[in-house]
Design an enzyme around this catalytic site. Structure first.
Site, PDB file in Angstrom:
ATOM      1  CE  LYS A  41      -2.219  -2.558   3.744  1.00 21.14           C
ATOM      2  NZ  LYS A  41      -2.473  -2.615   5.182  1.00 21.14           N
ATOM      3  NE  ARG A  92      -7.827  -5.304  11.331  1.00 18.56           N
ATOM      4  CZ  ARG A  92      -7.252  -4.478  10.478  1.00 18.56           C
ATOM      5  NH1 ARG A  92      -7.517  -3.203  10.543  1.00 18.56           N
ATOM      6  NH2 ARG A  92      -6.417  -4.928   9.560  1.00 18.56           N
ATOM      7  CB  SER A 130      -3.892   2.765   9.487  1.00 19.86           C
ATOM      8  OG  SER A 130      -3.215   2.036  10.473  1.00 19.86           O
TER       9      SER A 130
HETATM   10  P1  ADP Z   1      -0.095  -4.551   7.307  1.00 23.01           P
HETATM   11  O1  ADP Z   1      -0.041  -3.654   6.092  1.00 23.01           O
HETATM   12  O2  ADP Z   1       1.144  -5.385   7.488  1.00 23.01           O
HETATM   13  O3  ADP Z   1      -1.348  -5.368   7.428  1.00 23.01           O
HETATM   14  P2  ADP Z   1      -1.138  -2.891   9.471  1.00 23.01           P
HETATM   15  O4  ADP Z   1      -0.450  -1.769  10.184  1.00 23.01           O
HETATM   16  O5  ADP Z   1      -2.365  -2.574   8.708  1.00 23.01           O
HETATM   17  O6  ADP Z   1      -0.015  -3.515   8.538  1.00 23.01           O
HETATM   18  O7  ADP Z   1      -1.470  -4.044  10.483  1.00 23.01           O
HETATM   19  C1  ADP Z   1      -0.447  -4.702  11.204  1.00 23.01           C
HETATM   20  C2  ADP Z   1      -1.070  -5.851  11.991  1.00 23.01           C
HETATM   21  O8  ADP Z   1      -1.931  -5.313  12.993  1.00 23.01           O
HETATM   22  C3  ADP Z   1      -1.939  -6.789  11.149  1.00 23.01           C
HETATM   23  O9  ADP Z   1      -1.768  -8.111  11.635  1.00 23.01           O
HETATM   24  C4  ADP Z   1      -3.341  -6.314  11.405  1.00 23.01           C
HETATM   25  O10 ADP Z   1      -4.276  -7.360  11.262  1.00 23.01           O
HETATM   26  C5  ADP Z   1      -3.230  -5.865  12.868  1.00 23.01           C
HETATM   27  N1  ADP Z   1      -4.227  -4.853  13.195  1.00 23.01           N
HETATM   28  C6  ADP Z   1      -4.439  -3.668  12.606  1.00 23.01           C
HETATM   29  N2  ADP Z   1      -5.478  -3.015  13.181  1.00 23.01           N
HETATM   30  C7  ADP Z   1      -5.940  -3.829  14.175  1.00 23.01           C
HETATM   31  C8  ADP Z   1      -7.014  -3.760  15.117  1.00 23.01           C
HETATM   32  N3  ADP Z   1      -7.863  -2.733  15.143  1.00 23.01           N
HETATM   33  N4  ADP Z   1      -7.176  -4.790  15.973  1.00 23.01           N
HETATM   34  C9  ADP Z   1      -6.337  -5.861  15.924  1.00 23.01           C
HETATM   35  N5  ADP Z   1      -5.335  -6.000  15.042  1.00 23.01           N
HETATM   36  C10 ADP Z   1      -5.123  -5.004  14.174  1.00 23.01           C
END
Ligand code: ADP
Length: 163
Positions: A41, A92, A130
């Protein structure tokens, strides 16, 4: 002493991520938060900004004993470099499962020495991401229940001056 690494885009870190960090810390005395430099992304914040925002947010959340690092390339190489035993990820709703399942199995093929460990989201953060937070902030909505104050400030600076 088990060492874990929690990789992600953290673009930016949210209370959902912080909840995972807080719980993972109880199991892993040494925990690295690894911010990926070039996620597929295209990120809103640079990797340097994401590292800084993450560090500040975790201090604000009162979580100690962590190290925030960044990496480029394969996660397993970063995990090896830091002597990790486990890879922490959060789960999630259903939509995370397919992706996480594929990543975990691929990582196991590449590096069977690491165990992937999944933490189920807290109910109140189950739809928090995010990208949602960024969208709300961009349109002037209140994100104070989703991210720490320091992250809210960074988001406003980046997104609301961009318009
Ligand atoms: P990526 O691009 O590697 O998925 P993210 O920052 O979006 O990076 O997410 C990193 C990790 O944190 C992933 O395993 C994602 O599922 C988890 N994660 C993100 N938001 C939440 C949330 N609200 N509750 C639980 N886990 C989350």
């Amino acid at each position: 002493m088990a060492i874990a690494i929690y990789p992600g885009s953290f673009d930016p870190i949210t209370n959902g991520h912080i909840d995972i960090v807080r719980r993972a810390r109880k199991l892993f005395p040494k925990l690295y938060i690894a911010v990926v430099a070039n996620p597929h992304k295209s990120p809103t914040f640079t990797v340097e900004e994401r590292v800084e925002i993450t560090k500040t947010a975790l201090i604000e959340a009162g979580i100690n004993g962590l190290e925030v690092i960044s990496y480029d390339g394969l996660l397993i190489d970063c995990a090896r470099e830091h002597g990790a035993d486990a890879i922490v990820r959060g789960l999630r709703a259903n939509s995370d499962f397919e992706y996480e399942f594929q990543m975990a199995l691929t990582n196991r093929d590449l590096a069977p020495e690491f165990e992937s460990v999944f933490f189920m989201t807290a109910k109140k953060y189950s739809f928090l991401s995010s990208s949602t937070v960024k969208e709300i902030c961009m349109y002037g909505g209140d994100v104070s229940t989703f991210v720490p104050r320091s992250v809210e400030a960074a988001l406003k600076k980046k997104l609301q001056t961009k318009k």
